[in-house]
Design an enzyme around this catalytic site. Structure first.
Site, PDB file in Angstrom:
ATOM      1  N   MET A  35       0.816  -1.217   0.000  1.00  0.00           N
ATOM      2  CA  MET A  35       0.000   0.000   0.000  1.00  0.00           C
ATOM      3  C   MET A  35       0.848   1.264   0.000  1.00  0.00           C
ATOM      4  O   MET A  35       0.369   2.344  -0.303  1.00  0.00           O
ATOM      5  CB  MET A  35      -0.914   0.016   1.231  1.00  0.00           C
ATOM      6  N   VAL A  38       5.490   3.765   5.481  1.00  0.00           N
ATOM      7  CA  VAL A  38       5.141   4.424   6.741  1.00  0.00           C
ATOM      8  C   VAL A  38       6.415   5.048   7.301  1.00  0.00           C
ATOM      9  O   VAL A  38       7.461   4.391   7.364  1.00  0.00           O
ATOM     10  CB  VAL A  38       4.551   3.422   7.759  1.00  0.00           C
ATOM     11  N   LYS A  53       1.520   7.587   6.897  1.00  0.00           N
ATOM     12  CA  LYS A  53       1.336   6.495   5.934  1.00  0.00           C
ATOM     13  C   LYS A  53       1.020   7.100   4.580  1.00  0.00           C
ATOM     14  O   LYS A  53       0.026   7.815   4.427  1.00  0.00           O
ATOM     15  CB  LYS A  53       0.214   5.561   6.379  1.00  0.00           C
ATOM     16  N   ASP A 146      -9.553  -5.525   8.487  1.00  0.00           N
ATOM     17  CA  ASP A 146      -8.232  -6.085   8.198  1.00  0.00           C
ATOM     18  C   ASP A 146      -7.435  -6.277   9.480  1.00  0.00           C
ATOM     19  O   ASP A 146      -6.271  -5.910   9.566  1.00  0.00           O
ATOM     20  CB  ASP A 146      -7.471  -5.181   7.223  1.00  0.00           C
TER      21      ASP A 146
END
Length: 883
Positions: A35, A38, A53, A146
């Site tokens: 994704m 971070v 993030k 998640d």
């Protein structure tokens, strides 16, 4: 915050110490994944550390997903709980989105679990904190979706903090528990393999109970040090979950308390309605289990007490003794049950193995009502009767596809029986009067003898009861003829209670039998979807829909169909994992993904339940052929043909096995049989032409291609015609043929590579390079779905070699050879790769091996890339023979 600090997958330049994002100054990177990255940063305005993030554009996808992520992050920013990492800010940038969160020192729960199981009390306390946080989030209409060890952080003081609510899903507070759309967005299934709830795997709606399941998984892993299921991918996870009961933590560690095991088991129930209804009740159950655990003696205390004397801790010793006795009893019971199950399975299937079953065909029932609206009822009733009779001992029911074709072409039932090679056929008619149905059946022997098989009545609203009555009556008739013992080997109930859904499903199966026409597949999809609208828990319809989607991917190379196929097959697994149609659909998917062992495992399950399933044998044939195991492939194809002699795909599979083995005369005969069985199939004539072309019979090949194009022009046929023109030196016409092929199927890699070859011959090297690169791009997309397809790896190597990328070409061709070392096509491409690299000796050796493994001498003699091999004994022998 978790992740791999050395990986950068966002597609944007990595930030460094001192870089700025708005008012935030970057300190260092603390995590990275698919994704984005971070970072730990400093908010200079409020003088506090934060975690940033950065979600990449590639991870987010389109504008609709970007809007959703923004909405959900802002919803999470409204949460304020000590066990939730707060979301402070959301920023938009050209590179993606930036979510500013609370910086949580400490370590991910994943790191702690990696060191081994946690004490039960510690695990329960952490789970309680997570449940408290979820209670607050769910009360504010936000679910996480998640939950996994990487998304829970443990502070140095022992507090648990849930991360990544910033990309959770916001739901309306007044939304029903089961409402909402599917969790498939931007062409993917949302969640992490190994940590998805069953409803997420199949793209069904998520709600608060999805997070309850996540807590159960976390607790399972904390208590045992491992997860309960396969974590490789959604299919692997689903296969483990849907094919059996949820494992208990006590299966792994029998010393864990039963109360704790019960909480985990309920949280991880397969169906959402069987779990705790909300996080508040889950918290209560965890607290109760913790109290029981705190009051009980520890394992260490028990061991010490037992070692001290026989009188110490008498209650504990009594409990341990009781557990040992109970365990012994359970062990004996399990052993006895296993023996009984084995004997029952052995006895049930022994007639199938030892006896020679009589072949019986169920001809389509005639609709005698004169109303076309009753055709679907007649079709569904025919399919239902055939399905119920298929489990009788000593009777083999021929496929409905063969039976339909024979009935359409035969003058009477006796002729149909002889055409099918059947000992008997069942014929009948359906009459409808209002809601009343009447069915008359007759058993016809292949010598013309007719035996009345009953008159049955029923009601339209009770169609499946009529199926059962007809099947029971026919069983008695067959038993009277000495064809069966009358006792079915297993009980097959209706796959759905909705007669209209079953009619749609039956018609969809007819269209799925002809996947060579994409329009047939799309029509099958519409019918399967119509069946599922009428009965959403129709497992066989979900499985059929998955097969139709996967067939569309194979026909079009469009990856959207792989996601749809996965979701449909996972739905089927969730509803009825033991149904043969479901296991077959899973095998189709596994084969397409290159996971041969798992595909074979699923086909073994199918054949155990249905030894006469020709689809399973045909698929095994194709898998053997894919691996260069020609004889095994042909043997399985012959088994499929013996079971279903008039189905064209079984003969096509035999033809392909013989073609890949270089046994071209046998391949021609097999494909000629395909064209006889399906004279309206363009694919049959195309494959016949391909074999004829490989054998050097160019005139016959062109005639076959012309016939194929008259039926349905396809990219493959135009491409092969272009190759014939290329061999004859007609480069301009060849280019035109390849361009027409690309218009029909723009994402097929071979077409672009073929065009590149002719562009080279026309003196257009820049155009050729662009075509080769397009071919590389397209085959790379196919390898993203199945990176162990040896043929695709081999052609990728050839394309790379044509562009001069020698290292990449060598790597790809060696990987292909390691997967399928005896594949003649792989070895042929290996010869080309070496020849283009100037490695004449290696190319000559590879060519010799390819010819020994079925590579076409005609194709070798026309390959421009192999002309530098003049002087190589194998090449000179072939070119001299072809001339």
């Amino acid at each position: 915050m978790g992740g791999d600090p050395n990986a950068a997958e966002s597609g944007s330049p990595r930030l460094h110490t001192g870089d700025r994002i708005g008012p935030y100054v970057i300190f260092d990177i603390i995590g990275s994944g698919g994704m984005g990255e971070v970072y730990r940063a400093r908010d200079e305005r409020l003088e506090r550390d934060v975690a940033i993030k950065r979600l990449s554009v590639s991870a987010i996808g389109g504008d609709d997903v970007r809007v959703r992520v923004l909405r959900e992050a802002r919803a999470a920013a409204g949460l304020s709980h000590p066990n939730i990492a707060a979301v402070y800010d959301v920023l938009e940038s050209p590179d993606g989105l930036v979510i500013v969160m609370e910086y949580v020192p400490g370590e991910p729960l994943a790191a702690r679990v990696a060191r081994g199981p946690l004490p039960a009390e510690d695990a329960l306390r952490i789970a309680m904190q997570i449940a408290e946080a979820l209670t607050d989030a769910h009360d504010h209409g936000v679910i996480h979706r998640d939950l996994k060890p990487a998304n829970v952080h443990l502070t140095p003081g022992g507090k648990a903090k849930i991360l990544d609510f910033g990309i959770a899903r916001s739901v309306s507070k007044n939304r029903s528990a089961s409402g909402g759309g599917p969790d498939t967005e931007a062409g993917r299934i949302i969640g992490t393999p190994g940590y998805m709830a069953p409803e997420q795997m199949s793209g069904a709606p998520s709600d608060a109970r999805t997070d309850i399941y996540g807590v159960g998984l976390l607790l399972f892993e904390m208590l045992t040090g491992r997860g309960p299921f396969d974590k490789r991918d959604p299919l692997g996870s689903a296969r483990a979950i849907f094919q059996g009961a949820v494992p208990r933590v006590t299966d792994i560690d029998p010393t864990l308390p039963a109360a704790v095991s019960s909480v985990v088991a309920r949280a991880m129930a397969l169906e959402p309605e069987d779990r705790f209804p909300n996080a508040r009740e889950l918290h209560g159950a965890l607290a109760h289990a913790l109290r029981l655990q705190s009051d009980a003696p520890t394992i260490d205390e028990t061991d010490r007490a037992i070692s001290r004397s026989s009188t110490a801790w008498p209650a504990t010793r009594r409990r341990l003794a009781q557990h040992r006795v109970a365990l012994s009893i359970v062990t004996v019971v399990v052993a006895v049950v296993a023996l009984l199950v084995w004997r029952s399975v052995r006895d049930a299937w022994s007639p199938l193995v030892s006896a020679h079953p009589a072949t019986l065909a169920v001809l389509p029932l005639h609709n005698r009502s004169g109303d076309a609206q009753n055709d679907a009822i007649a079709l569904g009733l025919t399919e239902g009767i055939a399905t119920r009779l298929s489990v009788l001992n000593r009777v083999r029911i021929l496929s409905m596809d063969d039976s339909r074709e024979a009935a359409a072409n035969a003058s009477d039932p006796t002729s149909a029986a002889r055409t099918l090679g059947a000992a008997f056929v069942l014929e009948g008619g359906l009459q409808r009067k209002g809601q009343a149905l009447e069915v008359d059946m007759t058993l016809v022997r292949n010598d013309g003898h007719r035996t009345p098989a009953g008159h049955y009545t029923g009601d339209v609203s009770q169609l499946f009861a009529l199926h059962e009555r007809v099947a029971e009556g026919l069983t008695g008739v067959l038993s009277g003829e000495g064809l069966t013992s009358g006792a079915p080997s297993t009980d097959v109930g209706p796959p759905t209670s909705n007669q209209e859904a079953f009619a749609d499903y039956s018609q969809a199966r007819v269209f799925l039998e002809r996947p060579d026409d994409p329009e047939n597949l799309r029509h099958a999809v519409r019918l399967f979807e119509s069946a599922l609208q009428k009965d959403s828990r129709f497992a066989a319809a979900h499985a059929g829909l998955g097969q139709a989607y996967w067939a569309l991917y194979q026909e079009t190379n469009d990856r959207q169909w792989t996601t749809k196929a996965t979701a449909a097959i996972l739905d089927a697994l969730r509803i009825d994992p033991d149904q043969p149609e479901v296991r077959l659909s899973l095998a189709v998917m596994y084969r397409g993904l290159g996971r041969v062992a798992e595909a074979r495992d699923e086909l073994g399950r199918v054949l155990l339940l249905q030894p006469a399933n020709d689809d399973a044998h045909r698929m095994l044939a194709g898998m053997h052929t894919d691996l260069g195991e020609w004889d095994q492939g042909a043997a399985e194809a012959h088994k499929a043909i013996a079971l279903r002699p008039n189905y064209w795909r079984n003969h096509a599979e035999l033809g392909f096995a013989r073609f890949r083995a270089g046994r071209l005369e046998e391949a021609v005969k097999a494909y000629e049989r395909v064209t006889q069985l399906q004279p309206d199939s363009a694919r049959g004539y195309h494959m016949l032409g391909t074999v004829q072309q490989s054998a050097g019979d160019i005139a016959a090949a062109l005639q076959s291609y012309q016939k194929a194009n008259e039926i349905l022009p396809t990219a493959a046929t135009w491409s092969n015609m272009g190759t014939v023109l290329f061999w004859e030196g007609e480069y301009v016409k060849a280019a035109e043929a390849y361009e027409r092929a690309i218009e029909l199927l723009p994402n097929e890699p071979d077409l672009h590579a073929n065009l590149g070859d002719v562009q080279q011959m026309l003196g257009r090297p820049d155009d050729a390079a662009r075509s080769y690169q397009r071919a590389i791009d397209e085959v790379s997309r196919l390898l993203e779905v199945n990176d162990r397809n040896p043929v695709n790896l081999a052609i990728l190597a050839m394309y790379q070699a044509k562009l001069g990328n020698r290292a990449a070409a060598e790597s790809a061709i060696e990987k292909a050879r390691s997967i399928s070392p005896q594949d003649g096509d792989v070895l042929y491409n290996r010869a080309i790769v070496h020849a283009l690299a100037g490695k004449q000796s290696e190319a000559c050796t590879a060519l010799e091996q390819a010819l020994a493994r079925g590579a076409s001498a005609v194709i070798v003699s026309h390959a421009e890339e192999l002309k530098p091999l003049k002087g190589c004994a194998a090449y000179d022998r072939i070119t001299a023979a072809v001339r």
